[in-house]
Structure formats: structure tokens, C-alpha cells
Design an enzyme around this catalytic site. Structure first.
Site, PDB file in Angstrom:
ATOM      1  N   TYR A 179     -13.020  17.865 -15.929  1.00 46.06           N
ATOM      2  CA  TYR A 179     -13.597  16.515 -16.047  1.00 46.06           C
ATOM      3  C   TYR A 179     -14.754  16.357 -15.042  1.00 46.06           C
ATOM      4  O   TYR A 179     -14.687  16.887 -13.932  1.00 46.06           O
ATOM      5  CB  TYR A 179     -12.478  15.507 -15.761  1.00 46.06           C
ATOM      6  CG  TYR A 179     -12.920  14.075 -15.740  1.00 46.06           C
ATOM      7  CD1 TYR A 179     -13.236  13.412 -16.922  1.00 46.06           C
ATOM      8  CD2 TYR A 179     -13.026  13.368 -14.550  1.00 46.06           C
ATOM      9  CE1 TYR A 179     -13.647  12.095 -16.915  1.00 46.06           C
ATOM     10  CE2 TYR A 179     -13.434  12.044 -14.524  1.00 46.06           C
ATOM     11  CZ  TYR A 179     -13.744  11.419 -15.715  1.00 46.06           C
ATOM     12  OH  TYR A 179     -14.149  10.122 -15.703  1.00 46.06           O
TER      13      TYR A 179
ATOM     14  N   ARG B 140       0.841  -1.205   0.000  1.00 47.06           N
ATOM     15  CA  ARG B 140       0.000   0.000   0.000  1.00 47.06           C
ATOM     16  C   ARG B 140       0.875   1.253   0.000  1.00 47.06           C
ATOM     17  O   ARG B 140       0.498   2.285  -0.546  1.00 47.06           O
ATOM     18  CB  ARG B 140      -0.955   0.009   1.208  1.00 47.06           C
ATOM     19  CG  ARG B 140      -1.677   1.350   1.392  1.00 47.06           C
ATOM     20  CD  ARG B 140      -2.953   1.276   2.211  1.00 47.06           C
ATOM     21  NE  ARG B 140      -2.782   0.542   3.449  1.00 47.06           N
ATOM     22  CZ  ARG B 140      -2.136   0.992   4.532  1.00 47.06           C
ATOM     23  NH1 ARG B 140      -1.589   2.181   4.526  1.00 47.06           N
ATOM     24  NH2 ARG B 140      -2.030   0.244   5.610  1.00 47.06           N
TER      25      ARG B 140
ATOM     26  N   ASP C  87      -4.261  19.090 -14.850  1.00 42.80           N
ATOM     27  CA  ASP C  87      -4.619  17.761 -15.350  1.00 42.80           C
ATOM     28  C   ASP C  87      -4.186  17.703 -16.813  1.00 42.80           C
ATOM     29  O   ASP C  87      -4.743  18.382 -17.669  1.00 42.80           O
ATOM     30  CB  ASP C  87      -6.136  17.548 -15.205  1.00 42.80           C
ATOM     31  CG  ASP C  87      -6.583  16.157 -15.654  1.00 42.80           C
ATOM     32  OD1 ASP C  87      -5.888  15.535 -16.491  1.00 42.80           O
ATOM     33  OD2 ASP C  87      -7.646  15.700 -15.186  1.00 42.80           O
TER      34      ASP C  87
ATOM     35  N   LYS D 120      -6.060   6.551 -19.480  1.00 42.66           N
ATOM     36  CA  LYS D 120      -6.341   7.027 -20.826  1.00 42.66           C
ATOM     37  C   LYS D 120      -5.108   6.838 -21.723  1.00 42.66           C
ATOM     38  O   LYS D 120      -4.730   5.718 -21.986  1.00 42.66           O
ATOM     39  CB  LYS D 120      -6.807   8.484 -20.769  1.00 42.66           C
ATOM     40  CG  LYS D 120      -7.890   8.749 -19.712  1.00 42.66           C
ATOM     41  CD  LYS D 120      -9.218   8.087 -20.035  1.00 42.66           C
ATOM     42  CE  LYS D 120     -10.233   8.181 -18.904  1.00 42.66           C
ATOM     43  NZ  LYS D 120     -10.483   9.519 -18.400  1.00 42.66           N
TER      44      LYS D 120
END
Ligand code: PLP
Length: 395
Positions: A113, A60, A185, A210
Site C-alpha cells: 500500500y 488512550r 497486511d 475498509k
């Protein structure tokens, strides 16, 4: 030949982060599924836990496969440090909630977004953080809001799905005057087409799902920037738990090795398809920053090396024409994704703004009859023939 300080992005996409063969001479980064990492001495274990020497304890926090992915993106963005996340939205939310506290103010754009807008509209108020969403390309209005004071200026360029472009260098200067951190972004542009850190941003983030991964088979996110800030975000994420796993990290790492080739093809095809659509009588508006008719074409030309693989357009026949056209396309998945090797089509309500209500979409000014077209790496001729046949058949 001129001397070059750093290898080109094309070479970095292939080699950065790969490291020396580590396991039995493997030339590929091993997928380390192990949750934890074992020690034979308590002192060695303590040294790693206390940060006195590098190593791994628990996945983690850190994992070697994930580390290789972060290193590759770090070098492509020309950043000092990078840390990763289970999804792009985890990169956005962990970055924002690391930087923002109750009472703070964040300035952003109406066109971010959909999931990101949702953070500003729904979650920021719950944590008594004031989020101001400005008209996306109104630079004076953004500067005026920033000048009132803010902790973070959060930008996205080009935007999704209307491909608006904001002047990153200009807005970063305005934010730095009031001591705000600038987050960009860079998902739609990719590090091949745009380098926000060179334009003055403090942090650059991606939905690696993406273009970076490029094959629509792995979710992931990443943020890059100065070591101190990135460490704070890493710490928030390791405790918050939105960690990237080794298996998707490997898929993303492998995807990035062809990023420069895919993006070069997608830049080229998207421009040709945008020009082709602009000449069709059935088509209303075409939004693509590479078209001279685009409202921000000049800014895009200055800050981008290529205009990207995503475009959007409207049909004169409205939503009914959209409903007819999309299923007729042979070479496009009707699916909520972008940046893959296959062409993808969708409408804002099912793609970029699937998280938003109809009311929220209206308040954000997102047109419903718009088609988003994410160009894949197929032959551009075949894609144009596919679009032509589907448009020809419109009633
Ligand atoms: C998809 C996307 C995101 C969110 O990424 P996920 O990996 O789906 O969580 C954030 N920003 C932009 C611009 C995107 O296209």
C-alpha cells in the site's frame, strides 16, 4: 453433525467480543465516550494501574468499546491477542517501529500500500533502518534477501491495486529460518477469505477502515498475534498515542457483524465482473486473483477461501479513456476508498498511492492508467449494466 471446536467465522462476526449485557441490560456494546474511569478507593485504582486486576484508567490506553472491537477481530483472525489504532496506517507504522530499531533490516514488496511504501522509502532511512523492497511475485528474490538476514518480513496479499498474490506459507518459512517476524497486511482479503496466522505469519494487521467496517464512515486499524508481541505493540501505541476512539470503534464493531455476508457477495460479484470485463474489447488487462489467467491464481486458490471484492483493469484507450469512463459510472463513487457497501472506483495516483510522488510510483512500478474497482453489495447485474453502458460510450 460433526463436532466443531470453534464457532464458524460467520457466527464469530456476529457474536465475538459482544460480552454480556453490561449497562441496563443493553444487548449492544455501549459507546463509552468517557476519557477516564473513576474509582472510590485508592487501592482499587492502584490494583488496576499495576495490572493486578482488569479495568480501565484512561481511554488512550484502554476503553471498553474499543476492547470489544479488538476482541471481535482477534477471534476472527484466530489470534491470541489484538490491539487497535486510530487508522490502518497507525497499525502499520506502530507495528513496524515496535519491531525495528536503527541498524535493523526489513524486507518487503514493491507493491505494498502507498502509505506503507512511504514508510519504507522515506522514514526507515531516517531511522537508519534498511528497507529492501523486492519484486512482489519473485519468491526466489524475496527468499534470497531474507536469507541475508532481516528483523521483519512485511507482506501484503493480495496487493493494492494490482492484486498480486504471494505465497505466505513459503515466505513465512524462509523468514523463520533467519528468526525474522512475519507481518501480513490482510486488508484486501479480510479474515473471511484468508487466515495469515494459520499460514505461518506472526502478526496480521488490517486497515479496519475498509472491509471490516465496510460502510466508509469510520477510520481504524488493528493488529493480531501472540500476546507478547501484541503487548509490545500496544505499549508503543499507548505512549505514541495513535489510539482508536470509542465512537469509530462502535461503527467498526457494528460493521463487522455483516462482514461475512458482504464479503460473500463481493467475492461472487467481483469474479463475475472480472470475467465480464475480460470479454470486453475496450478493456486491456484485468487483474483479479480469481481469474485462471491471473499470474498467481494457483497460489491464491491454495491460500484463500475467496478471491476478494477488489479488481483492477486497464483500458486500451489509455489514460484519456479512463478520464472519460470513470465519471460515467452511475453506481460507483469516484473516491479514495475500498471495501465499502457502495462500489468505488479510482486510479492509483488518487487512491492506493495518493501519498506517493509520481517518481516514487514509477520506481514502485505502479501503472498510472489502471482503474481500481472495489465491488459493493449492489446487484451484480446492475453493476455490469453500468460498466457496459459506460464502456459502450467510449469514443
Ligand atoms: C487503506 C489501506 C491501508 C491504510 O489504512 P488507513 O485506515 O487509510 O490508514 C493500509 N493497507 C491497505 C492494504 C489499505 O488498503
Amino acid at each position: 453433525m460433526a463436532e466443531r471446536e470453534v464457532p464458524s467465522r460467520d457466527t464469530l462476526a456476529v457474536w465475538a467480543g459482544e460480552g454480556d449485557p453490561t449497562w441496563e441490560g443493553s444487548t449492544q456494546v455501549p459507546v463509552v465516550h468517557s476519557v477516564s474511569f473513576g474509582y472510590r478507593s485508592v487501592d482499587d485504582w492502584l490494583d488496576v494501574a499495576r495490572g493486578r486486576r482488569p479495568g480501565y484508567i484512561y481511554s488512550r490506553n484502554k476503553n471498553p468499546t474499543v476492547r470489544a472491537f479488538e476482541e471481535k477481530v482477534r477471534q476472527l483472525e484466530g489470534a491470541e491477542a489484538a490491539t487497535s489504532f486510530a487508522t490502518g496506517m497507525a497499525a502499520v507504522s506502530n507495528t513496524l517501529f515496535t519491531l525495528l530499531s536503527p541498524g535493523d533490516r526489513v524486507v518487503s514488496l514493491r507493491d505494498t500500500y502507498g502509505g506503507t511504501s512511504k514508510i519504507f522509502i522515506e522514514f526507515c532511512p531516517r531511522f537508519r533502518i534498511e528497507a529492501v523492497l523486492c519484486e512482489t511475485t519473485d519468491h526466489e528474490a524475496i527468499e534470497a534477501e531474507v536469507a541475508k538476514g532481516c528483523k521483519v518480513l512485511y507482506l501484503e496479499s493480495p496487493t493494492n491495486p494490482t492484486l498480486k498474490v504471494v505465497d505466505l506459507a513459503r515466505l513465512a518459512r524462509a523468514a523463520h529460518e533467519v528468526g525474522a517476524a512475519v507481518v501480513v497486511d490482510n486488508t484486501l482479503a479480510t479474515p473471511i477469505n484468508q487466515s495469515p496466522l494459520e499460514l505461518g505469519a506472526d502478526l496480521v494487521l488490517h486497515s479496519a477502515t475498509k472491509f471490516l467496517g465496510g460502510h466508509a464512515d469510520a477510520l481504524g486499524g488493528v493488529v493480531c498475534g501472540p500476546a507478547g508481541l501484541v503487548h509490545d505493540i500496544f505499549h508503543f501505541r499507548e505512549i505514541n498515542g495513535a489510539s482508536l476512539h470509542a465512537a469509530p470503534a462502535y461503527l467498526l464493531l457494528r460493521g463487522i457483524k455483516t462482514l461475512h455476508l458482504r464479503v460473500a457477495r463481493q467475492n461472487e460479484s467481483a469474479l463475475r465482473i472480472a470475467q465480464f470485463l475480460a470479454g470486453r474489447p475496450e478493456v486491456g488487462e484485468v487483474f483479479y486473483p480469481g481469474l485462471p489467467s491471473h499470474e498467481n491464481h494457483e497460489i491464491a486458490g491454495r491460500q484463500m477461501r475467496g478471491f476478494g471484492g477488489v479488481l483492477s483493469f486497464s483500458l486500451k484507450g489509455g489514460f484519456e479513456a479512463v478520464r472519460q469512463l470513470l465519471p460515467r459510472l452511475k453506481y460507483a463513487h469516484m473516491a479514495a476508498n475500498l471495501g465499502a457497501v457502495e462500489t468505488l472506483v479510482g486510479i492509483p495516483a488518487t487512491t492506493s498511492h495518493v501519498e506517493c510522488t509520481a517518481q516514487e510510483m514509477e520506481s514502485l512500478g505502479i501503472p498510472t492508467g489502471l482503474i481500481r474497482y472495489s465491488v459493493g453489495i449492489e446487484s451484480c447485474e446492475d453493476l455490469m449494466a453500468d460498466l457496459a453502458a459506460a464502456l459502450d460510450g467510449l469514443g
